[in-house]
Scaffold this motif. Structure first.
Motif, mmCIF file in Angstrom:
data_model
loop_
_atom_site.group_PDB
_atom_site.id
_atom_site.type_symbol
_atom_site.label_atom_id
_atom_site.label_comp_id
_atom_site.label_asym_id
_atom_site.label_seq_id
_atom_site.Cartn_x
_atom_site.Cartn_y
_atom_site.Cartn_z
ATOM 1 N N ALA A 32 -41.157 -29.171 -30.755
ATOM 2 C CA ALA A 32 -41.545 -28.536 -31.384
ATOM 3 C C ALA A 32 -42.742 -27.733 -30.358
ATOM 4 O O ALA A 32 -43.490 -26.800 -30.757
ATOM 5 N N LEU A 33 -43.476 -28.783 -31.053
ATOM 6 C CA LEU A 33 -45.007 -28.482 -29.475
ATOM 7 C C LEU A 33 -45.354 -28.420 -27.436
ATOM 8 O O LEU A 33 -46.091 -27.526 -27.420
ATOM 9 N N GLY A 34 -43.767 -27.804 -27.722
ATOM 10 C CA GLY A 34 -43.932 -27.657 -26.327
ATOM 11 C C GLY A 34 -44.059 -28.845 -25.338
ATOM 12 O O GLY A 34 -44.461 -29.927 -25.196
ATOM 13 N N ALA A 35 -44.313 -28.050 -24.153
ATOM 14 C CA ALA A 35 -44.666 -29.180 -23.245
ATOM 15 C C ALA A 35 -46.325 -29.625 -22.824
ATOM 16 O O ALA A 35 -46.702 -30.772 -22.574
ATOM 17 N N ASP A 36 -47.221 -28.773 -23.424
ATOM 18 C CA ASP A 36 -48.569 -28.824 -23.187
ATOM 19 C C ASP A 36 -49.068 -29.153 -24.814
ATOM 20 O O ASP A 36 -49.755 -28.188 -24.690
ATOM 21 N N PRO A 37 -48.625 -30.540 -25.260
ATOM 22 C CA PRO A 37 -49.244 -30.376 -26.433
ATOM 23 C C PRO A 37 -51.294 -30.475 -26.731
ATOM 24 O O PRO A 37 -51.439 -30.962 -27.460
ATOM 25 N N SER A 38 -51.649 -30.995 -25.763
ATOM 26 C CA SER A 38 -53.543 -31.223 -25.403
ATOM 27 C C SER A 38 -54.134 -30.830 -25.499
ATOM 28 O O SER A 38 -55.468 -30.978 -25.670
ATOM 29 N N THR A 39 -53.980 -29.162 -25.865
ATOM 30 C CA THR A 39 -54.821 -28.201 -26.248
ATOM 31 C C THR A 39 -55.016 -28.154 -28.293
ATOM 32 O O THR A 39 -56.045 -27.622 -28.863
ATOM 33 N N VAL A 40 -54.160 -29.237 -28.950
ATOM 34 C CA VAL A 40 -53.727 -28.889 -30.186
ATOM 35 C C VAL A 40 -55.536 -29.617 -31.135
ATOM 36 O O VAL A 40 -55.559 -30.453 -30.682
ATOM 37 N N THR A 41 -55.541 -28.304 -31.887
ATOM 38 C CA THR A 41 -57.046 -29.266 -32.638
ATOM 39 C C THR A 41 -56.853 -28.963 -33.839
ATOM 40 O O THR A 41 -57.500 -30.238 -34.491
ATOM 41 N N THR A 42 -56.004 -28.790 -34.228
ATOM 42 C CA THR A 42 -56.061 -28.719 -35.973
ATOM 43 C C THR A 42 -54.235 -28.906 -35.991
ATOM 44 O O THR A 42 -53.581 -27.662 -35.155
ATOM 45 N N LEU A 43 -53.777 -29.395 -36.723
ATOM 46 C CA LEU A 43 -52.448 -29.669 -36.544
ATOM 47 C C LEU A 43 -52.430 -29.164 -38.066
ATOM 48 O O LEU A 43 -52.245 -30.492 -39.592
#
Length: 493
Positions: A32-43
Motif C-alpha cells: 500500500a505504501l508503494g515503491a518508495d516509503p522512505s519519505t513517510v514521517t507519520t503513519l
C-alpha cells in the motif's frame, strides 16, 4: 492487483509526509505504501495488521510518529522474519519486532494484550502509552530506549519481564501501578528521579545505578526486596518503618549508596542480607529491629559514619558474620547482645574510634573467628562485663586483650579531694539518681563523643532524677555542678 487496492484505502499528504492507511487485510501494508516509503514521517494505521506489517514499519527510515491505536494485530503462521520465528499470536506485539526503530512516538493498539521480549528496545521513542488491555510485558521490552523520558505501567500488567527499561538513561519519571517491579527493570536509568506506585515486590537490581533517585516511597504492602534492589542509587533516606510485611532485606539492597544518610527498618524484619549496607559511607542513622537474629557477612562493612548513638545491636542478635561491622570507623561503643554466640572473621576490624564494649548482658563468651578486632588497639578499649563472667572473658582469646572491668559507675574527675566526695550517682531502673551534700545547680548527661543527651536544673535540691529511657548509648559521661564544685563520672548503664 485490482482486488488488492479494493482492500486498502490510502491517503497521502506529500507536503506533510503523513500517511493514513485503513486496511481490510493484514500483510498488505508494504504494498500500500508503494515503491518508495522512505519519505513517510507519520503513519496512522486503522484495521488489521500482522507481524510482517510491523517488521516493515520498523524499517521506515524517516518515520517519527506511529499510531496503531485503531489497528489490530492478527495471527500470522509460518512466516519467517528477521527474528527467525514462524508463528505470531494475535493481539501480541512480537519479540524484537520494532527494535531499533527511529520513531519517537508510538501509540499501541487498544486491543493489545502482550508486549514481547525486546519489542521496542533501542527505539528513539520519547513517550509511549501502554493500553490497559496489556497483561504481560516481556523481557527488555523497553530496554535501552535512551530518549524515553516518562512511562506509566498500568495495574493491569500482571507479568513483566526483567530488564524492562534497563539502560534507558533519559527516563526521569515512572508510574508503576503493577504489583511487582521486575529484576533489572530500571537498572542504569541515571536520570530517574521520581517513582510512583505501591509494589509488593522489588526485584533484583531493579533500581541499581539510578543515581538521581533521591527518594522512594516504600509502600506498607512491600514484602521483599531483591539482591541489589537499590545498589549504587542516589537515595538520601530509606524509611521502611511501615513495611510490616517485610521479613527480609535482600543481599546488597542498599550497597554503595554514597548519599544514603538514614535508614528506618520495620519491626518484624528477621534477616538483613549479606552486604545490605556495604560501603554506605554517609550513613549516620540506622536501627536494627529487635526481631533481627543475625547480621550477615559484610552487612554493615564500610559504614564509617555510624557512631555509638545509634544503638545498633538488639539483644536478639545471635551471630555476626564475616566483616559484618568492619570499617565502622566512627563507632565508639559496642553493646554485646544477650543472645550473641558467635562473631565471625574480621567482623569488627578497623573500628578506630572504639573506646568501650558493654558485654554485661552476655551469659556466655561469644565465639570469635579470625582477626575479629584487627586494627584496634585493644589495650585502650574498656570491656564491661558481668562480675560472674569476668573470669570467662579473661580466659578467652581475643577478648582478654581488652581492659576488662565490672565497674558500673566511675568518678573520673572532681575539683574536691576524692577522700571527701560531695556527689554520688546511682541507677534505679531507667533513671539516674544524682545526690549531693550540697544544693545541686545542674547535671548533664553526654555520650562519650561529648554530645549532650540530657540535662536538668537542680533548683537548690540535693537530689535530682534524670530519666535515661530512650538514651541508647550504654556508656555515658555525667557532669554535676553542686555547691560551686564540679564532678565528672563515667557510667555504664
Amino acid at each position: 492487483m485490482k482486488h488488492l487496492f479494493l482492500a486498502i484505502m490510502l491517503t497521502v499528504s506529500a507536503a506533510a509526509q503523513a500517511t493514513d492507511i485503513t486496511t481490510t487485510a493484514a500483510g498488505t501494508l508494504q504494498a500500500a505504501l508503494g515503491a518508495d516509503p522512505s519519505t513517510v514521517t507519520t503513519l496512522t494505521v486503522t484495521g488489521p495488521v500482522n507481524a510482517s506489517d510491523l517488521h516493515f514499519i520498523a524499517s521506515l527510515p524517516a518515520l517519527s510518529t506511529l499510531d496503531l491505536s485503531k489497528a489490530r494485530i492478527e495471527e500470522e503462521i509460518n512466516s519467517r522474519l528477521a527474528t527467525n520465528r514462524s508463528d505470531y499470536k494475535a493481539d501480541h506485539l512480537p519479540a524484537y519486532i520494532l527494535a531499533g526503530g527511529k520513531f519517537s512516538t508510538v501509540i499501541l493498539p487498544a486491543t493489545l494484550t502482550e508486549i514481547g521480549d525486546g519489542a521496542l528496545m533501542s527505539t528513539a521513542i520519547t513517550s509511549i502509552s501502554i493500553p490497559a488491555s496489556v497483561k504481560k510485558k516481556g523481557r527488555g521490552a523497553l530496554a535501552d530506549c535512551r530518549t524515553l523520558t516518562q512511562l506509566t505501567i498500568p495495574a493491569t500488567v500482571t507479568s513483566a519481564g526483567s530488564h524492562l527499561c534497563d539502560g534507558s538513561t533519559a527516563l526521569s519519571e515512572v508510574t508503576f501501578d503493577a504489583a511487582e517491579v521486575p529484576a533489572y527493570a530500571f537498572r542504569g536509568c541515571t536520570s530517574l528521579s521520581r517513582v510512583e506506585g505501591s509494589p509488593s515486590v522489588i526485584g533484583d537490581y531493579a533500581f541499581a545505578g539510578c543515581t538521581e533517585l533521591g527518594s522512594f516511597s516504600f509502600p506498607a504492602g512491600l514484602t521483599s526486596t531483591g539482591t541489589g534492589a537499590f545498589y549504587n542509587s542516589g537515595l538520601n533516606a530509606a524509611d521502611m518503618g511501615g513495611c510490616r510485611n517485610l521479613s527480609s532485606l535482600g543481599d546488597y539492597t542498599f550497597a554503595h549508596c554514597g548519599k544514603l544518610v538514614s535508614v528506618r527498618l520495620p519491626e518484624g524484619l528477621k534477616t538483613i542480607g549479606e552486604g545490605a549496607f556495604f560501603a554506605d559511607d554517609a550513613l549516620k542513622a540506622l536501627n536494627i529491629p529487635s526481631t533481627v537474629t543475625s547480621l550477615d557477612d559484610f552487612s554493615l562493612k564500610g559504614t564509617g559514619a555510624l557512631d555509638s548513638s545509634t544503638g545498633l545491636l538488639s539483644d536478639g542478635v545471635a551471630s555476626i558474620g564475616r566483616y559484618a561491622m568492619a570499617g565502622m570507623e566512627s563507632l565508639s561503643n559496642v553493646t554485646v547482645p544477650e543472645a550473641l554466640t558467635s562473631i565471625d572473621d574480621h567482623a569488627m576490624a578497623g573500628m578506630q574510634s572504639l573506646k568501650s564494649i558493654d558485654a554485661r548482658r552476655a551469659t556466655e563468651v561469644p565465639a570469635t573467628g579470625t582477626g575479629v578486632w584487627d586494627g584496634i588497639d585493644q589495650s585502650k578499649v574498656t570491656l564491661y562485663v558481668n562480675p560472674s563472667m569476668e573470669n570467662s572473658f579473661l580466659a578467652a582469646e581475643q577478648w582478654n586483650e581488652f581492659v576488662i572491668t565490672t565497674a558500673g559507675i566511675e568518678q573520673i574527675e572532681a575539683d574536691a579531694p576524692a577522700s571527701q566526695p560531695s556527689v554520688s550517682l546511682s541507677i534505679s531502673g531507667t533513671d539516674l539518681i544524682v545526690s549531693s551534700d550540697y544544693a545541686i545547680d545542674a547535671a548533664s548527661v553526654y555520650d562519650i563523643n561529648g554530645r549532650c543527651l540530657a540535662a536538668a536544673a537542680g533548683d537548690g535540691a540535693t537530689s535530682l532524677t534524670i530519666p535515661l529511657a530512650g538514651i541508647t548509648p550504654q556508656v555515658l559521661i555525667v557532669t554535676v555542678d553542686s555547691g560551686h564544685r564540679k564532678a565528672t563520672f563515667k557510667i555504664a548503664k
